[in-house]
Design an enzyme around this catalytic site. Structure first.
Site, PDB file in Angstrom:
ATOM      1  N   HIS A 209       0.803  -1.229   0.000  1.00 45.88           N
ATOM      2  CA  HIS A 209       0.000   0.000   0.000  1.00 45.88           C
ATOM      3  C   HIS A 209       0.832   1.274   0.000  1.00 45.88           C
ATOM      4  O   HIS A 209       0.291   2.377   0.026  1.00 45.88           O
ATOM      5  CB  HIS A 209      -0.933   0.021   1.209  1.00 45.88           C
ATOM      6  CG  HIS A 209      -0.204   0.253   2.504  1.00 45.88           C
ATOM      7  ND1 HIS A 209       0.457  -0.738   3.166  1.00 45.88           N
ATOM      8  CD2 HIS A 209      -0.017   1.385   3.226  1.00 45.88           C
ATOM      9  CE1 HIS A 209       1.017  -0.237   4.253  1.00 45.88           C
ATOM     10  NE2 HIS A 209       0.748   1.051   4.312  1.00 45.88           N
TER      11      HIS A 209
HETATM   12  C1  UD1 Z   1      -1.819   5.417   6.182  1.00 46.00           C
HETATM   13  C2  UD1 Z   1      -0.465   5.873   6.739  1.00 46.00           C
HETATM   14  C3  UD1 Z   1       0.582   4.797   6.516  1.00 46.00           C
HETATM   15  C4  UD1 Z   1       0.127   3.462   7.048  1.00 46.00           C
HETATM   16  C5  UD1 Z   1      -1.215   3.119   6.450  1.00 46.00           C
HETATM   17  C6  UD1 Z   1      -1.746   1.816   6.957  1.00 46.00           C
HETATM   18  C7  UD1 Z   1      -0.012   8.273   6.635  1.00 46.00           C
HETATM   19  C8  UD1 Z   1       0.733   9.328   5.922  1.00 46.00           C
HETATM   20  N1  UD1 Z   1       0.004   7.071   6.068  1.00 46.00           N
HETATM   21  O1  UD1 Z   1      -1.656   5.306   4.784  1.00 46.00           O
HETATM   22  O2  UD1 Z   1       1.773   5.157   7.176  1.00 46.00           O
HETATM   23  O3  UD1 Z   1       1.073   2.479   6.729  1.00 46.00           O
HETATM   24  O4  UD1 Z   1      -2.139   4.166   6.766  1.00 46.00           O
HETATM   25  O5  UD1 Z   1      -2.948   1.483   6.405  1.00 46.00           O
HETATM   26  O6  UD1 Z   1      -0.570   8.530   7.682  1.00 46.00           O
HETATM   27  N2  UD1 Z   1      -9.246   4.827   2.607  1.00 46.00           N
HETATM   28  C9  UD1 Z   1     -10.467   4.218   2.654  1.00 46.00           C
HETATM   29  N3  UD1 Z   1     -10.932   3.830   3.878  1.00 46.00           N
HETATM   30  C10 UD1 Z   1     -10.258   4.051   5.030  1.00 46.00           C
HETATM   31  C11 UD1 Z   1      -9.011   4.696   4.961  1.00 46.00           C
HETATM   32  C12 UD1 Z   1      -8.509   5.070   3.752  1.00 46.00           C
HETATM   33  O7  UD1 Z   1     -11.113   4.008   1.639  1.00 46.00           O
HETATM   34  O8  UD1 Z   1     -10.751   3.663   6.107  1.00 46.00           O
HETATM   35  C13 UD1 Z   1      -8.689   5.215   1.284  1.00 46.00           C
HETATM   36  C14 UD1 Z   1      -9.020   6.617   0.872  1.00 46.00           C
HETATM   37  O9  UD1 Z   1      -9.219   6.624  -0.481  1.00 46.00           O
HETATM   38  C15 UD1 Z   1      -7.757   7.361   1.207  1.00 46.00           C
HETATM   39  C16 UD1 Z   1      -6.681   6.309   0.950  1.00 46.00           C
HETATM   40  O10 UD1 Z   1      -7.295   5.090   1.317  1.00 46.00           O
HETATM   41  O11 UD1 Z   1      -7.597   8.499   0.448  1.00 46.00           O
HETATM   42  C17 UD1 Z   1      -5.417   6.515   1.725  1.00 46.00           C
HETATM   43  O12 UD1 Z   1      -5.690   6.657   3.126  1.00 46.00           O
HETATM   44  P1  UD1 Z   1      -4.680   7.523   4.052  1.00 46.00           P
HETATM   45  O13 UD1 Z   1      -5.105   7.435   5.455  1.00 46.00           O
HETATM   46  O14 UD1 Z   1      -4.508   8.878   3.446  1.00 46.00           O
HETATM   47  O15 UD1 Z   1      -3.298   6.818   3.835  1.00 46.00           O
HETATM   48  P2  UD1 Z   1      -2.911   5.269   3.823  1.00 46.00           P
HETATM   49  O16 UD1 Z   1      -2.406   4.942   2.488  1.00 46.00           O
HETATM   50  O17 UD1 Z   1      -3.996   4.442   4.396  1.00 46.00           O
END
Ligand code: UD1
Length: 384
Positions: A209
């Site tokens: 991811h």
């Molecule tokens: C975040 C952390 C990363 C961690 C990862 C674990 C940061 C910068 N990154 O990355 O260090 O390894 O979490 O999972 O804090 N989304 C959903 N549902 C959710 C959450 C996210 O659909 O419950 C989707 C959304 O489209 C979102 C994307 O995932 O834009 C990314 O989520 P985000 O929290 O920005 O970063 P992660 O890639 O999850």
């Protein structure tokens, strides 16, 4: 009777929950501490958040900020705005942040500005790759923290090198391993392998991811090639993170992924099911930081699709090998793994399942509540 201390622990994203659970368990046994959990809502899907509360016996968060997904600046800012109100209202004695996600840096910065002491659990880790958002979060959080709880010796060296006073640094081990130790038996009892129709030792477990791997089409295409190469050796189980799913769909690659015959794509899994699959995997292929550490502890072969790691002990003393997105290297090492050739972990004594107790002992001593802690790091049972 002396005043109760109020500690707030912050969770936001999936890798935070298994780190705060052991801390919550320890603090709930100390009479003089009131421990609140604030969930920023950075992760909000049930299978990225709620299932972990259930699996890890965490209570419902005391406060939920509901920030959701956004750009880095916006997400960080939303957490700061929400968390500032919490701090003004609750006036905690300490804020505890874990790991390196956006919620970690946002809450440590908010607390530091209001002069609330900050404890960073999993401090000092450095990949030395500032293109990773997590690396920036780690550097800022550590610079602002009053207590730096470190998982491995390299972390101590990094912090000292950055000019952090040694008195603030505590090598305590890894709270994530505390959760592994605590839930290992329950994870073993999960029926996920029969649900997915796989047997122990016969499959590769994949999680990917990191933005550097999944946010661009060329790298996703390389990942597809890697999956096509490694499915020859055994079935491949790939629980897809929402970010990765979104990108695969955006780049129109879902049909290609789905056409890899022995690749099983699933939704993200809960803690116990994932742990069960990890413990019995022939090989784990990942770009997660936490999974490098968990496979190290469990002595399960791990191939990390990154060029750097913030956890060097997993490579030096453990089962972890860095392979970047080098298709040939990954294919070759997978073949070796399925032939039974892999290095074994030398798990350090400090990964013993008692990191949260050591953290509590340091904090209680520091807050002048030494009597709350027995020698040896065990917490006295309160009369709850
Ligand atoms: C975040 C952390 C990363 C961690 C990862 C674990 C940061 C910068 N990154 O990355 O260090 O390894 O979490 O999972 O804090 N989304 C959903 N549902 C959710 C959450 C996210 O659909 O419950 C989707 C959304 O489209 C979102 C994307 O995932 O834009 C990314 O989520 P985000 O929290 O920005 O970063 P992660 O890639 O999850």
């Amino acid at each position: 009777m002396s005043r109760e201390l109020k500690f707030i622990s912050v969770v936001g994203a999936r890798p935070n929950f298994m780190k705060v659970a052991p801390l919550h368990r320890v603090f709930s046994r100390i009479e003089s501490v009131r421990h609140l959990i604030v969930h920023t809502g950075q992760h909000y899907d049930a299978n990225m958040s709620k299932i972990f509360f259930d699996d890890l016996d965490l209570p419902k968060p005391d406060i939920y900020l509901g920030v959701g997904s956004a750009s880095h600046a916006e997400q960080t800012a939303r957490v700061m705005i929400g968390f500032e109100k919490v701090l003004v209202e609750e006036k905690p004695d300490l804020v505890i942040v874990v790991g390196d996600v956006n919620s970690t840096v946002a809450c440590s910065l908010t607390a530091a500005k209001l002069q609330v002491p900050v404890a960073h659990v999993e401090a000092g880790l450095r990949s030395f790759d500032r293109a990773m958002p997590e690396e920036l979060n780690r550097i800022v959080t550590d610079a602002l923290s009053d207590y730096l709880f470190v998982t491995e010796f390299a972390g101590v060296e990094n912090l000292v090198h950055e000019g952090i006073h040694e008195e603030r640094i505590f090598l305590v081990g890894d709270v994530m391993v505390d959760s592994l130790v605590m839930y290992r038996d329950r994870a073993k009892a999960s029926g996920i392998k029969s649900v997915l129709d796989v047997t122990a030792g016969s499959y590769t477990l994949v999680t990917l991811h990191r933005p550097s791997n999944v946010d661009n089409e060329a790298n996703l295409a390389k990942i597809l090639e890697i999956l096509e190469r490694i499915e020859k050796y055994g079935r491949v189980i790939f629980p897809i993170h929402p970010r990765t799913r979104k990108r695969i769909e955006e780049f129109g690659l879902m049909d290609d992924f789905q056409s890899v015959k022995r690749l099983l794509l699933t939704d993200p899994l809960g803690y116990l099911d994932f742990m069960n699959l990890m413990m019995d995997a022939r090989l784990v292929v990942t770009d997660s930081g936490g999974i490098q550490e968990e496979t190290f502890f469990l002595n399960v072969p791990c191939l990390t699709l990154r060029d750097t790691t913030e956890r060097p002990a997993t490579v030096a003393d453990g089962t972890n090998v860095l392979a970047g997105l080098d298709v040939e290297k990954v294919a070759g090492l997978t073949a070796e793994c399925y032939e039974g050739k892999w290095k074994a972990s030398k798990v350090p004594d400090i990964l013993d399942g008692h990191a949260a107790e050591r953290i509590a002992e340091v904090l209680m001593n520091s807050f002048g509540k030494k009597d709350a802690v027995m020698s040896g790091g065990n917490i006295k049972e309160s009369n709850k």
